[in-house]
Design a protein around this motif. Structure first.
Motif, PDB file in Angstrom:
ATOM      1  N   GLN A   1       0.873  -1.227  -0.097  1.00 59.07           N
ATOM      2  CA  GLN A   1      -0.046   0.033  -0.013  1.00 59.07           C
ATOM      3  C   GLN A   1       0.907   1.388  -0.120  1.00 59.07           C
ATOM      4  O   GLN A   1       2.042   1.144   0.573  1.00 59.07           O
ATOM      5  CB  GLN A   1      -0.681   0.008   1.389  1.00 59.07           C
ATOM      6  N   ALA A   2       0.325   2.552  -0.651  1.00 59.96           N
ATOM      7  CA  ALA A   2       1.067   3.660  -0.771  1.00 59.96           C
ATOM      8  C   ALA A   2      -0.028   4.772  -0.860  1.00 59.96           C
ATOM      9  O   ALA A   2      -0.964   4.627  -1.330  1.00 59.96           O
ATOM     10  CB  ALA A   2       2.059   3.663  -1.953  1.00 59.96           C
ATOM     11  N   ARG A   3       0.317   5.713   0.020  1.00 59.29           N
ATOM     12  CA  ARG A   3      -0.367   7.053  -0.195  1.00 59.29           C
ATOM     13  C   ARG A   3       0.469   8.080  -0.914  1.00 59.29           C
ATOM     14  O   ARG A   3       1.699   8.329  -0.522  1.00 59.29           O
ATOM     15  CB  ARG A   3      -0.769   7.740   1.192  1.00 59.29           C
ATOM     16  N   LEU A   4      -0.201   9.027  -1.780  1.00 59.90           N
ATOM     17  CA  LEU A   4       0.599  10.021  -2.359  1.00 59.90           C
ATOM     18  C   LEU A   4       0.066  11.280  -2.183  1.00 59.90           C
ATOM     19  O   LEU A   4      -1.086  11.524  -2.436  1.00 59.90           O
ATOM     20  CB  LEU A   4       0.371   9.803  -3.917  1.00 59.90           C
ATOM     21  N   LEU A   5       0.937  11.880  -1.250  1.00 59.43           N
ATOM     22  CA  LEU A   5       0.475  13.091  -0.982  1.00 59.43           C
ATOM     23  C   LEU A   5       0.929  14.421  -2.079  1.00 59.43           C
ATOM     24  O   LEU A   5       2.298  14.468  -2.064  1.00 59.43           O
ATOM     25  CB  LEU A   5       1.017  13.478   0.582  1.00 59.43           C
ATOM     26  N   TRP A   6       0.258  15.192  -2.746  1.00 55.35           N
ATOM     27  CA  TRP A   6       0.659  15.964  -3.796  1.00 55.35           C
ATOM     28  C   TRP A   6       0.162  17.437  -3.601  1.00 55.35           C
ATOM     29  O   TRP A   6      -0.732  17.610  -2.916  1.00 55.35           O
ATOM     30  CB  TRP A   6       0.161  15.481  -5.247  1.00 55.35           C
ATOM     31  N   ALA A   7       1.179  18.117  -3.678  1.00 59.87           N
ATOM     32  CA  ALA A   7       0.946  19.807  -3.435  1.00 59.87           C
ATOM     33  C   ALA A   7       0.078  20.284  -4.555  1.00 59.87           C
ATOM     34  O   ALA A   7       0.351  20.190  -5.868  1.00 59.87           O
ATOM     35  CB  ALA A   7       2.209  20.317  -3.434  1.00 59.87           C
ATOM     36  N   GLU A   8      -0.545  21.494  -4.097  1.00 64.90           N
ATOM     37  CA  GLU A   8      -1.352  22.038  -4.789  1.00 64.90           C
ATOM     38  C   GLU A   8      -0.530  22.996  -5.806  1.00 64.90           C
ATOM     39  O   GLU A   8      -0.872  23.132  -7.048  1.00 64.90           O
ATOM     40  CB  GLU A   8      -2.495  22.928  -4.231  1.00 64.90           C
ATOM     41  N   ARG A   9       0.699  23.477  -5.340  1.00 67.73           N
ATOM     42  CA  ARG A   9       1.498  24.237  -6.014  1.00 67.73           C
ATOM     43  C   ARG A   9       2.678  23.735  -6.254  1.00 67.73           C
ATOM     44  O   ARG A   9       3.125  22.864  -6.070  1.00 67.73           O
ATOM     45  CB  ARG A   9       1.526  25.801  -5.266  1.00 67.73           C
ATOM     46  N   GLY A  10       3.425  24.526  -7.151  1.00 71.50           N
ATOM     47  CA  GLY A  10       4.772  24.114  -7.846  1.00 71.50           C
ATOM     48  C   GLY A  10       5.969  24.500  -7.062  1.00 71.50           C
ATOM     49  O   GLY A  10       6.071  24.879  -5.997  1.00 71.50           O
ATOM     50  N   LEU A  11       7.098  24.023  -7.594  1.00 72.05           N
ATOM     51  CA  LEU A  11       8.508  24.211  -7.015  1.00 72.05           C
ATOM     52  C   LEU A  11       8.801  25.771  -6.878  1.00 72.05           C
ATOM     53  O   LEU A  11       9.478  26.246  -6.071  1.00 72.05           O
ATOM     54  CB  LEU A  11       9.683  23.766  -8.185  1.00 72.05           C
ATOM     55  N   MET A  12       8.055  26.697  -7.554  1.00 71.83           N
ATOM     56  CA  MET A  12       8.445  27.921  -7.800  1.00 71.83           C
ATOM     57  C   MET A  12       7.357  28.653  -6.922  1.00 71.83           C
ATOM     58  O   MET A  12       7.058  29.964  -7.125  1.00 71.83           O
ATOM     59  CB  MET A  12       9.019  28.726  -8.989  1.00 71.83           C
ATOM     60  N   ASP A  13       6.309  27.888  -6.336  1.00 73.23           N
ATOM     61  CA  ASP A  13       5.011  28.596  -5.544  1.00 73.23           C
ATOM     62  C   ASP A  13       4.143  28.691  -6.620  1.00 73.23           C
ATOM     63  O   ASP A  13       3.374  29.592  -6.491  1.00 73.23           O
ATOM     64  CB  ASP A  13       5.259  29.593  -4.617  1.00 73.23           C
ATOM     65  N   GLU A  14       4.494  28.348  -8.005  1.00 75.25           N
ATOM     66  CA  GLU A  14       3.431  28.792  -9.103  1.00 75.25           C
ATOM     67  C   GLU A  14       2.019  28.056  -8.935  1.00 75.25           C
ATOM     68  O   GLU A  14       2.007  26.806  -8.258  1.00 75.25           O
ATOM     69  CB  GLU A  14       4.119  28.248 -10.619  1.00 75.25           C
ATOM     70  N   PRO A  15       1.000  28.399  -9.459  1.00 74.58           N
ATOM     71  CA  PRO A  15      -0.493  27.788  -9.298  1.00 74.58           C
ATOM     72  C   PRO A  15      -0.188  26.370  -9.968  1.00 74.58           C
ATOM     73  O   PRO A  15      -1.054  25.668  -8.964  1.00 74.58           O
ATOM     74  CB  PRO A  15      -1.252  28.582  -9.921  1.00 74.58           C
ATOM     75  N   GLN A  16       0.292  25.879 -10.693  1.00 71.47           N
ATOM     76  CA  GLN A  16       0.336  24.686 -11.354  1.00 71.47           C
ATOM     77  C   GLN A  16       1.474  24.012 -10.598  1.00 71.47           C
ATOM     78  O   GLN A  16       2.452  24.071 -10.680  1.00 71.47           O
ATOM     79  CB  GLN A  16       0.463  24.646 -12.781  1.00 71.47           C
ATOM     80  N   GLY A  17       1.043  22.750  -9.779  1.00 70.96           N
ATOM     81  CA  GLY A  17       1.805  21.962  -9.062  1.00 70.96           C
ATOM     82  C   GLY A  17       2.625  20.891 -10.069  1.00 70.96           C
ATOM     83  O   GLY A  17       1.932  20.602 -11.177  1.00 70.96           O
ATOM     84  N   LEU A  18       3.233  20.080  -9.525  1.00 72.13           N
ATOM     85  CA  LEU A  18       3.677  18.882 -10.269  1.00 72.13           C
ATOM     86  C   LEU A  18       2.637  17.866 -10.898  1.00 72.13           C
ATOM     87  O   LEU A  18       2.468  17.396 -12.065  1.00 72.13           O
ATOM     88  CB  LEU A  18       4.871  18.210  -9.405  1.00 72.13           C
TER      89      LEU A  18
END
Length: 305
Positions: free
Chosen positions: A238-255
């Motif tokens: 089992q795995a959980r993937l926590l993903w960030a809303e914003r990107g590496l430079m705090d841009e609105p589009q995250g990874l």
């Protein structure tokens, strides 16, 4: 083994030790549990990071588990470890670390590149890593064919790559360099300061990052290899993937977002993706709310393993 009280991390105390891996010694930080026989969590940092990226998570764990975080081969305390580098090599180093400390089965966590390492480690060593917490990483996409390797790495990690060839006259200048980073602006605290200062090596006025450019280049290209891209789709546990809303430079589009995860074919029944609103690629781990959430998931996974 040395005890390392770090004033910049509000008197948090960790132990630093080394374990033998192929080619030399791997540096490891340990935040001990408050009770005997507590579960163990192994945590892996990102491509130009170091073990102290997990310090704030350790704070929120509050002794409920023992947290181990190595400096990956070619970085910080493990910078002297030679190549060959690559994601599989880091995965095997993680398994060697667990064997050295006598922990046969642990929860494995990874942030950014560390999440890719965690997925590969779980595939290569399924008996050691029954459950994973993947933090804004592990799901990859094929590389654009028109980009050369260095262009590809720069596109992925941005200014972090150019930093590796820079020198800094003193620690305050390095601190200022990071404080100007848009992802850290509102989240600069002692935890972050300790993390970035661990990266520095050399003497004033020529301080530089400890990261070996060869290691970063090799690992960055390897993120697009077939085996690494496939690992998250082949997880045995089992795995959980926590993903960030914003990107590496705090841009609105995250990874990641729902559409990108769907495009990557992330439909493995063992992987549960969870969005962390209001976080970027860095604050999902070192920001207070991000670290608190990561710690909560680690405790839950450790209790169910």
């Amino acid at each position: 083994m040395t005890q390392n009280p770090t004033p910049a991390v509000e008197a948090e105390t960790f132990e630093e030790f080394t374990v033998a891996v192929e080619g030399g010694e791997l540096a490891v930080l340990r935040w001990p549990a408050a009770v005997p026989d507590a579960p163990v969590v192994l945590a892996l940092h990102g491509i130009t990071g170091n073990a102290l990226s997990w310090a704030r998570v350790a704070h929120h764990l509050a002794g409920r588990v023992t947290l181990l975080a190595p400096d990956l081969r070619g970085r910080a305390g493990s910078a002297a470890l030679p190549g060959p580098y690559g994601i599989a090599r880091h995965a095997d180093d993680a398994a060697a670390l667990m064997a050295a400390v006598g922990a046969p089965r642990v929860v494995l966590a990874g942030h950014s590149m560390g999440a890719f390492v965690a997925a590969v480690a779980a595939v290569r060593h399924p008996d050691r890593f029954p459950s994973l917490l993947l933090v804004d990483g592990a799901v990859g996409f094929p590389a654009p064919l028109e980009l050369a390797p260095d262009e590809l790495i720069t596109a992925v990690i941005g200014p972090a790559m150019s930093r590796l060839s820079m020198t800094f006259p003193d620690r305050d200048t390095y601190r200022s360099f990071w404080q100007a980073h848009p992802a850290f602006g509102a989240s600069w605290e002692p935890w972050v300061d300790a993390y970035v200062q661990r990266d520095l090596v050399g003497q004033e006025p020529e301080l530089r990052s400890s990261c070996r450019i060869e290691a970063v280049r090799t690992d960055g290209v390897d993120l697009f290899s077939e085996d690494v891209l496939a690992a998250v789709h082949q997880l045995p546990g089992q795995a959980r993937l926590l993903w960030a809303e914003r990107g590496l430079m705090d841009e609105p589009q995250g990874l990641y977002d729902e559409e990108r995860l769907a495009a990557a074919g992330l439909d493995h029944p063992n992987v549960t993706p969870l969005k962390l609103a209001g976080t970027n690629h860095y604050t999902i781990l070192i920001g207070d709310e991000g670290a608190r959430t990561v710690a909560r998931h680690l405790v839950e996974l450790a209790g169910s393993s």
